[in-house]
Design an enzyme around this catalytic site. Structure first.
Site, short mmCIF file in Angstrom:
data_model
loop_
_atom_site.label_atom_id
_atom_site.label_comp_id
_atom_site.label_asym_id
_atom_site.label_seq_id
_atom_site.Cartn_x
_atom_site.Cartn_y
_atom_site.Cartn_z
N GLU A 36 0.90 -1.14 0.07
CA GLU A 36 -0.16 -0.01 0.17
C GLU A 36 1.03 1.17 -0.10
OE1 GLU A 36 -2.78 0.43 3.30
OE2 GLU A 36 -3.40 2.30 2.62
N ARG A 262 5.45 -13.17 9.41
CA ARG A 262 6.00 -12.03 9.11
C ARG A 262 7.43 -11.70 9.82
NH1 ARG A 262 2.50 -8.04 9.35
NH2 ARG A 262 3.69 -6.20 9.50
N LYS A 272 4.07 0.70 9.27
CA LYS A 272 4.37 2.08 8.78
C LYS A 272 3.75 3.14 9.42
CE LYS A 272 3.07 0.23 4.80
NZ LYS A 272 2.55 -0.24 3.63
P1 ATP Z 1 2.84 -2.36 7.74
O1 ATP Z 1 1.87 -2.96 8.74
O2 ATP Z 1 4.14 -2.13 7.92
O3 ATP Z 1 2.04 -1.19 7.42
P2 ATP Z 1 1.57 -3.65 5.76
O4 ATP Z 1 1.40 -5.29 5.73
O5 ATP Z 1 0.35 -3.05 6.19
O6 ATP Z 1 2.65 -3.32 6.80
P3 ATP Z 1 1.78 -3.45 3.14
O7 ATP Z 1 2.22 -2.27 2.07
O8 ATP Z 1 0.09 -3.89 3.02
O9 ATP Z 1 2.18 -3.12 4.35
O10 ATP Z 1 2.42 -4.73 2.54
C1 ATP Z 1 3.02 -5.32 1.37
C2 ATP Z 1 3.32 -6.60 1.36
O11 ATP Z 1 4.49 -6.83 2.53
C3 ATP Z 1 2.20 -7.51 1.98
O12 ATP Z 1 2.16 -8.64 1.20
C4 ATP Z 1 2.66 -7.76 3.46
O13 ATP Z 1 2.47 -9.26 3.75
C5 ATP Z 1 4.22 -7.66 3.48
N1 ATP Z 1 4.85 -7.51 4.73
C6 ATP Z 1 4.65 -6.32 5.35
N2 ATP Z 1 5.47 -6.37 6.66
C7 ATP Z 1 5.84 -7.61 6.60
C8 ATP Z 1 7.04 -8.11 7.69
N3 ATP Z 1 7.22 -7.62 8.52
N4 ATP Z 1 7.19 -9.47 7.08
C9 ATP Z 1 6.95 -9.93 6.17
N5 ATP Z 1 6.49 -9.63 4.92
C10 ATP Z 1 5.72 -8.06 5.33
MG MG Z 2 -1.34 -2.88 4.83
#
Ligand code: ATP
Ligand code: MG
Length: 563
Positions: A36, A262, A272
């Site tokens: 995102e 994760r 984020k």
């Molecule tokens: P955040 O909680 O940091 O905002 P998010 O999952 O909301 O992370 P996205 O932009 O939606 O952020 O994530 C893009 C991809 O990265 C998704 O497929 C998510 O599963 C993966 N991802 C995010 N954080 C991690 C992590 N700590 N370990 C492994 N994969 C991750």
């Molecule tokens: Mg997300």
């Protein structure tokens, strides 16, 4: 712990390999990385990038970059650009396969209409608070919305009017009609669309209803013909909804969602939302502050992309959650830099040394090894002259028993140069501060060894005073003082766990003249001190260097001293 099969493959690669072998999806492998664009990528994303792009590469498939831009209020093109830059820097390429969930808004809308027509979705009049109330809890079933039994005609009419902007934000939603008693809360008539009058960074003001992640994500995967949709464990429950949507809509393609644990790191925050707060409240300078666990922050700090990729491979994949020690990442960085970073000499806290028996107008050029781990890196010339700088803490006027470095009357080696002996200490009469040392050198030790086989107990780094370049050095340390920063003391939040000493700026450092040609991003080992990287904002006429990591793990020692 990561889980690997007997073939040495992790559980996801095992599945992918089997699918390829059995000809599922025609033997194709298509993955996607779906960020995102609401912030910069962090090390957790790096793991997902290495996994998705890595698998695509290994199995002759491809990986799409899809911006999951369904939440206009938080998203921005600044983030889109930084995400592209970071993925490329990590060494991956999506080719022509860059997509946006917003590309599919019209198509998603049609799918929503199809669900309504099937009697599988309804327009609900509950507001956000009522939705929460009706949802129930893990122990208690939810309750049906009063709007649940609307006719298909009414639902269609209301949904069209939602899109047309007739209703205020938050007053209505489109919901799936599934089961308010489901043990999986995501299946309790989840919201599929909400009303939101926000400007979208790509679609502008053309939409005032936006699809929810659970609706947009599975359909985007299906539209793009993704074969394996890899996501983190928190989406395990959402898989039921992912499958429900695709089954109800009878989409021609049904990608397989597979969840993995994760990445979490000690001493690190990784959401984020939390990172954004660090930036907006100015606890750090920017998203790419070298203390941030962002890909851009790590790049600026001097972490090589190779080290990050290697770390992501090493931590492996598991079906369960595990926290990785930050030392493992630091070790990967050190290992890579040990192999690749040229050695140079730099003095961070200079103390002047005058070699009294060395002529004033002579500069000698001594041979120094660029990288003992890599003979092909060759040697360079380092100037030596009558006035030098050494590290202030390499001298003690009244040394304790275990201090083997320079002291009055004592002989030590200057790396690649000569043995020197301290003959006098010049001090400020008023403050008593040591201003300079007087020493003599032994010309018979040129290169750093005595012909008579005499030994010394210490070797010091140094620079020639008149040849050295002045630099600013930023000594970065961990941003948080505790391994679990999100666990805050009673009544406080993670901000209370910030390390007040995460940055120390040293000006007036002296580095050897070979750094005159150093370019932003160049990495070095400063002998005996650690690894350093030229900051991208380092101006043409000055030098700013960031400390990447120390040579060894000094953190444990510092912690022990403070406790
Ligand atoms: P955040 O909680 O940091 O905002 P998010 O999952 O909301 O992370 P996205 O932009 O939606 O952020 O994530 C893009 C991809 O990265 C998704 O497929 C998510 O599963 C993966 N991802 C995010 N954080 C991690 C992590 N700590 N370990 C492994 N994969 C991750
Ligand atoms: Mg997300």
């Amino acid at each position: 712990m990561s889980e690997t099969s007997t073939s040495g493959k992790d559980f996801i690669r095992t599945i992918v390999e089997r699918d390829v072998a059995t000809g599922k999806n025609g033997g194709r492998v298509v993955t996607r990385f779906p960020p995102e664009p609401n912030g910069y990528l962090h090390i957790g994303h790096a793991k997902s990038i290495c996994l998705n792009f890595g698998i695509a590469k290994e199995y002759g498939g491809r990986c799409h970059l899809r911006f999951d831009d369904t939440n206009p209020a938080a998203e921005d093109t600044e983030y889109v650009e930084s995400i592209q830059e970071d993925i490329r820097w990590l060494g991956f390429d999506w080719g022509e396969h860059q997509y946006y969930a917003s590309d599919y808004y019209e198509l998603l809308y049609k799918y929503a209409v199809a669900l309504i027509k099937k009697g599988k979705a309804f327009v609900c009049d509950l507001d956000a608070e009522q939705l929460r109330e009706f949802r129930g809890t893990l122990k208690e079933a939810g309750r049906d919305s009063p709007s649940r039994e609307r006719t298909v005609e009414d639902n269609l009419d209301l949904f069209i009017r939602m899109r047309a902007g007739e209703f205020a934000a938050g007053t209505r939603t489109l919901r799936a009609k599934i089961d308010m008693a489901s043990p999986k809360i995501v299946m309790r008539d989840p919201v599929l669309y909400r009303i939101q009058f926000s400007h979208h960074h790509r679609t502008g003001d053309s939409w005032c209803i936006y699809p929810m992640y659970d609706f947009a994500h599975c359909l985007s995967d299906s539209i793009e013909n993704i074969t394996h949709s890899l996501c983190t464990l928190e989406f395990a429950d959402n898989k039921a909804l992912y499958d429900w949507v695709l089954q109800e809509l009878e989409t021609p393609r049904h990608p397989q969602q597979i969840e993995f644990g994760r990445l979490d790191l000690t001493y690190t925050v990784m959401s984020k939302r939390v990172l954004r707060r660090l930036v907006s409240e100015e606890h750090v300078e920017s998203w790419d502050d070298p203390r941030m666990p962002t890909v851009s922050g790590m790049r600026r700090r001097g972490f090589p992309a190779d080290a990050i990729r290697k770390f992501c491979t090493e931590v492996g994949l598991a079906r369960h959650h595990a926290t990785v020690q930050i030392e493992q990442l630091e070790t990967a960085v050190r290992d890579e830099l040990n192999r690749t970073a040229p050695r140079v000499m730099a003095v961070l806290d200079p103390l002047r040394v005058v070699i009294e028996n060395y002529p004033e107008d002579v500069t000698d050029e001594l041979d120094a090894v660029n990288n003992p781990e890599d003979p092909s890196a060759g040697t360079r010339k380092v100037p030596f002259s009558r006035e030098l700088f050494i590290e202030r803490d390499d001298f003690m006027e009244d040394p304790p028993r275990k201090f083997f470095r320079l002291a009055p009357g004592r002989e030590v080696r200057l790396r690649y140069a000569y043995f020197i002996t301290c003959t006098d200490v010049i001090k400020d009469e008023n403050t008593g501060q040591i201003l300079e040392l007087r020493c003599t050198y032994d010309p018979a030790t040129r290169g750093g060894d005595a012909a008579d086989g005499r030994k010394v107990k210490a070797t010091l780094h140094w620079v020639s005073a008149r040849d050295a370049i002045e630099a600013e050095v930023r000594l970065y340390d961990r941003l948080f003082i505790t391994p679990t920063p999100m666990k805050a003391p009673e009544g406080k939040d993670f901000i209370a766990n910030l390390n007040p000493d995460s940055l120390e700026i040293r000006s007036g450092c002296m580095v050897e003249p070979s750094l005159a040609s150093a370019a932003p991003g160049d990495r070095f080992q400063f002998e005996r001190l650690g690894y350093f990287c030229v900051d991208p904002d380092s101006p043409e006429d000055a030098l700013i260097l960031n400390r990447t990591v120390t040579l060894r793990d000094t953190w444990a020692r510092i912690q022990a001293k403070n406790s």
